[in-house]
Every structure is written in C-alpha cells, then in structure tokens.
Design a protein around this motif. Structure first.
Motif, PDB file in Angstrom:
ATOM      1  N   ILE A  24      79.726  17.504   3.666  1.00 32.48           N
ATOM      2  CA  ILE A  24      79.934  18.572   4.640  1.00 32.48           C
ATOM      3  C   ILE A  24      78.926  19.677   4.352  1.00 32.48           C
ATOM      4  O   ILE A  24      78.787  20.126   3.208  1.00 32.48           O
ATOM      5  N   VAL A  25      78.216  20.108   5.370  1.00 31.54           N
ATOM      6  CA  VAL A  25      77.352  21.278   5.282  1.00 31.54           C
ATOM      7  C   VAL A  25      78.161  22.473   5.776  1.00 31.54           C
ATOM      8  O   VAL A  25      78.679  22.454   6.897  1.00 31.54           O
ATOM      9  N   LEU A  26      78.299  23.490   4.947  1.00 32.57           N
ATOM     10  CA  LEU A  26      79.081  24.687   5.261  1.00 32.57           C
ATOM     11  C   LEU A  26      78.109  25.837   5.513  1.00 32.57           C
ATOM     12  O   LEU A  26      77.357  26.220   4.613  1.00 32.57           O
ATOM     13  N   VAL A  27      78.140  26.392   6.720  1.00 30.45           N
ATOM     14  CA  VAL A  27      77.102  27.330   7.156  1.00 30.45           C
ATOM     15  C   VAL A  27      77.699  28.726   7.359  1.00 30.45           C
ATOM     16  O   VAL A  27      78.662  28.897   8.118  1.00 30.45           O
ATOM     17  N   HIS A  28      77.110  29.702   6.706  1.00 29.27           N
ATOM     18  CA  HIS A  28      77.621  31.069   6.721  1.00 29.27           C
ATOM     19  C   HIS A  28      77.529  31.726   8.093  1.00 29.27           C
ATOM     20  O   HIS A  28      76.795  31.291   8.982  1.00 29.27           O
ATOM     21  N   GLY A  95      73.669  10.062  -0.573  1.00 32.18           N
ATOM     22  CA  GLY A  95      74.373   8.800  -0.462  1.00 32.18           C
ATOM     23  C   GLY A  95      75.615   8.879   0.401  1.00 32.18           C
ATOM     24  O   GLY A  95      76.411   7.929   0.440  1.00 32.18           O
ATOM     25  N   ALA A  96      75.789   9.999   1.098  1.00 31.35           N
ATOM     26  CA  ALA A  96      76.970  10.178   1.936  1.00 31.35           C
ATOM     27  C   ALA A  96      76.961   9.180   3.093  1.00 31.35           C
ATOM     28  O   ALA A  96      75.971   9.082   3.818  1.00 31.35           O
ATOM     29  N   PRO A  97      78.058   8.463   3.302  1.00 28.51           N
ATOM     30  CA  PRO A  97      78.128   7.552   4.444  1.00 28.51           C
ATOM     31  C   PRO A  97      78.214   8.294   5.775  1.00 28.51           C
ATOM     32  O   PRO A  97      77.787   7.790   6.810  1.00 28.51           O
ATOM     33  N   ARG A  98      78.785   9.499   5.750  1.00 27.64           N
ATOM     34  CA  ARG A  98      78.889  10.328   6.952  1.00 27.64           C
ATOM     35  C   ARG A  98      78.700  11.781   6.552  1.00 27.64           C
ATOM     36  O   ARG A  98      78.986  12.171   5.424  1.00 27.64           O
ATOM     37  N   VAL A  99      78.233  12.580   7.518  1.00 30.05           N
ATOM     38  CA  VAL A  99      78.004  14.006   7.267  1.00 30.05           C
ATOM     39  C   VAL A  99      78.642  14.822   8.386  1.00 30.05           C
ATOM     40  O   VAL A  99      78.416  14.556   9.573  1.00 30.05           O
ATOM     41  N   GLY A 100      79.422  15.808   8.006  1.00 24.61           N
ATOM     42  CA  GLY A 100      79.972  16.764   8.960  1.00 24.61           C
ATOM     43  C   GLY A 100      79.409  18.145   8.701  1.00 24.61           C
ATOM     44  O   GLY A 100      78.755  18.392   7.680  1.00 24.61           O
ATOM     45  N   ILE A 101      79.672  19.059   9.626  1.00 19.51           N
ATOM     46  CA  ILE A 101      79.179  20.427   9.461  1.00 19.51           C
ATOM     47  C   ILE A 101      80.255  21.401   9.912  1.00 19.51           C
ATOM     48  O   ILE A 101      80.923  21.182  10.925  1.00 19.51           O
ATOM     49  N   ILE A 102      80.448  22.453   9.115  1.00 20.50           N
ATOM     50  CA  ILE A 102      81.361  23.540   9.441  1.00 20.50           C
ATOM     51  C   ILE A 102      80.542  24.817   9.485  1.00 20.50           C
ATOM     52  O   ILE A 102      79.894  25.180   8.496  1.00 20.50           O
ATOM     53  N   GLY A 103      80.553  25.495  10.617  1.00 23.65           N
ATOM     54  CA  GLY A 103      79.771  26.710  10.754  1.00 23.65           C
ATOM     55  C   GLY A 103      80.611  27.862  11.262  1.00 23.65           C
ATOM     56  O   GLY A 103      81.509  27.674  12.093  1.00 23.65           O
ATOM     57  N   LEU A 104      80.308  29.060  10.777  1.00 27.06           N
ATOM     58  CA  LEU A 104      81.032  30.272  11.166  1.00 27.06           C
ATOM     59  C   LEU A 104      80.066  31.237  11.841  1.00 27.06           C
ATOM     60  O   LEU A 104      78.969  31.477  11.342  1.00 27.06           O
ATOM     61  N   GLY A 105      80.475  31.814  12.971  1.00 26.14           N
ATOM     62  CA  GLY A 105      79.617  32.762  13.664  1.00 26.14           C
ATOM     63  C   GLY A 105      78.296  32.134  14.060  1.00 26.14           C
ATOM     64  O   GLY A 105      78.257  31.095  14.711  1.00 26.14           O
ATOM     65  N   VAL A 106      77.191  32.759  13.646  1.00 23.27           N
ATOM     66  CA  VAL A 106      75.876  32.186  13.952  1.00 23.27           C
ATOM     67  C   VAL A 106      75.761  30.784  13.360  1.00 23.27           C
ATOM     68  O   VAL A 106      75.109  29.908  13.932  1.00 23.27           O
ATOM     69  N   GLU A 117      71.778  17.362  18.573  1.00 31.23           N
ATOM     70  CA  GLU A 117      70.657  16.514  18.173  1.00 31.23           C
ATOM     71  C   GLU A 117      71.114  15.200  17.544  1.00 31.23           C
ATOM     72  O   GLU A 117      70.284  14.376  17.149  1.00 31.23           O
ATOM     73  N   GLY A 118      72.419  15.007  17.421  1.00 33.02           N
ATOM     74  CA  GLY A 118      72.928  13.793  16.806  1.00 33.02           C
ATOM     75  C   GLY A 118      72.789  13.772  15.302  1.00 33.02           C
ATOM     76  O   GLY A 118      72.830  12.702  14.680  1.00 33.02           O
ATOM     77  N   ALA A 119      72.648  14.962  14.690  1.00 34.01           N
ATOM     78  CA  ALA A 119      72.367  15.033  13.253  1.00 34.01           C
ATOM     79  C   ALA A 119      73.600  14.859  12.389  1.00 34.01           C
ATOM     80  O   ALA A 119      73.484  14.588  11.192  1.00 34.01           O
ATOM     81  N   VAL A 120      74.802  15.039  12.971  1.00 34.50           N
ATOM     82  CA  VAL A 120      76.028  14.993  12.177  1.00 34.50           C
ATOM     83  C   VAL A 120      77.069  14.131  12.888  1.00 34.50           C
ATOM     84  O   VAL A 120      76.954  13.811  14.077  1.00 34.50           O
ATOM     85  N   ASP A 121      78.118  13.802  12.133  1.00 29.39           N
ATOM     86  CA  ASP A 121      79.169  12.923  12.649  1.00 29.39           C
ATOM     87  C   ASP A 121      80.407  13.679  13.120  1.00 29.39           C
ATOM     88  O   ASP A 121      81.280  13.101  13.769  1.00 29.39           O
ATOM     89  N   ALA A 122      80.502  14.946  12.796  1.00 26.57           N
ATOM     90  CA  ALA A 122      81.619  15.788  13.225  1.00 26.57           C
ATOM     91  C   ALA A 122      81.227  17.234  13.021  1.00 26.57           C
ATOM     92  O   ALA A 122      80.445  17.557  12.111  1.00 26.57           O
TER      93      ALA A 122
END
Length: 215
Positions: A24-28, A95-106, A117-122
């Motif tokens: 999971i990519v967590l974005v400030h 080596g992650a089989p899937r990648v998600g992203i959680i972003g707040l505000g910007v 862009e199809g870069a993440v799975d959720a």
C-alpha cells in the motif's frame, strides 16, 4: 505566521512491514508528510501489508493553514506525480502481488489520478475526487471518505463524481462522516481532527484493502 517544518528523510519514502506482502502506498495530504502517517502506516503493516509513504513536498511540511496555502502555491504537480509513481514502482519491486493506494487531500486526488493510469489495484481517497475535466475510467475498486462540511462530503461535485464512476462500472463505496470537516483524519496538525471518524475511516480502509489485495 506561516510555519514550515523540515521532515525526517526528506524526499525519500518511508517503508513499513515486510517486502513480498501486498503493498500500500500511503500519500500525505496538503499539510505534507507529518508524523501521524507513520502511526497509520505502522498499523497498516500489522494487518499484512508492506507500506510505502512518499514525500511529495521534497522535505517540508506545515502545521498551520497558512502553511498549507504556501505549500499549495509552491507545489510542483509534475514532481509530485513522478514521486508517487516511483513509490508505486517501489511497492511492485518489493515482490508485492498487488498494490493499493490510500491518499488524503491532495494525496487522494493524486491517488485517483494514478488509478486512472491503471497503476494500482485498489484506491482509497479521503476528502478528494476528480473534476469533470479530469475524465477517464478508474479501472479498479474505489473507496471514498468524505467529511460532511465540504464540497466532497455533501455537495453536487461529489455526487457527480460518484455517478461518473458508477456509470463506467467502477465499484465504488462512499462514506460521509457526520459533523466533520476536511482533514478530519490529520492527527498531527489539524484543528479539524475527529478521532472517532479517523479511527472508523482507518478501519474501513484496512478492511477494504484486505478484501482487494489479500488472497
């Protein structure tokens, strides 16, 4: 008086958990990468994820609203997008089989852009969305956390955004938190913090990502 603060590991992503797990990519948000995100990321990692937390503002953050205005005026969207995609690539290369992203505000806006862009799975976005001029399919499941007292929580803008997602077949879940304001989940800087809403949004985000990323 505007106050900008230097952050640890400027320009470099923070990482939590074990490589090889779903990432999971967590974005400030617009305040920058403040310390509460480390607690958020550490808690996510305990739920079975490898977590990457990028710095989109190149080493600075703020703890006041005047600082938010200054950071917005100085924000380089090209740099932020490139940094975000580097963080997603880091998650993939772990080596992650899937990648998600959680972003707040910007970060939520950029998370949704990356999903287009199809870069993440959720994707999970807090108090953010895409305008009508930012059309395009989001080809993965989306969860949205909105405060009651801003345009994304109660306004027509949010309704239209959710409708557009549904029209193209994007699975979307929307939560609105009664009595809250924008940045209700920012535990470091925001006077708008609502601890109960923040905890519930975290639990819902974790459950959503477990359903989408874990086998």
């Amino acid at each position: 008086m505007t106050e900008l603060v230097d952050i640890p590991s400027p320009g470099w992503p923070l990482m939590f958990g074990s490589e090889g797990l779903p990432a999971i990519v967590l974005v400030h948000d617009d305040y920058g990468r403040l310390p509460y995100l480390e607690a958020y990321a550490a808690a996510l990692s305990k739920q079975g994820f490898f977590v990457v937390v990028p710095d989109l503002f190149n080493g600075v953050a703020t703890v006041d609203t005047a600082g938010v205005d200054l950071l917005r005026s100085r924000r380089d969207d090209g740099f932020a997008i490139a940094t975000l995609f580097d963080a997603i690539a880091l998650g993939r290369s772990s080596g992650a089989p899937r990648v998600g992203i959680i972003g707040l505000g910007v970060g939520g806006w950029l998370a949704l852009r990356s999903a287009q862009e199809g870069a993440v799975d959720a994707v999970v976005a807090y108090y953010a969305g895409l305008g009508e001029n930012e059309g395009g399919i989001v080809p993965c499941p989306v969860a949205l956390h909105y405060s009651e007292n801003d345009e994304w929580g109660s306004g027509l803008t949010a309704d239209l955004f959710v409708s557009r997602l549904k029209e193209v077949g994007t699975p979307v879940t929307r939560h609105t938190y009664s009595g809250t304001s924008t940045y209700f989940a920012n535990a470091t800087a925001s006077a708008s913090l609502d601890k109960n809403a923040a905890a519930l949004a975290f639990a819902r985000s974790t459950y959503f990502m477990q359903g989408q990323l874990l086998d």
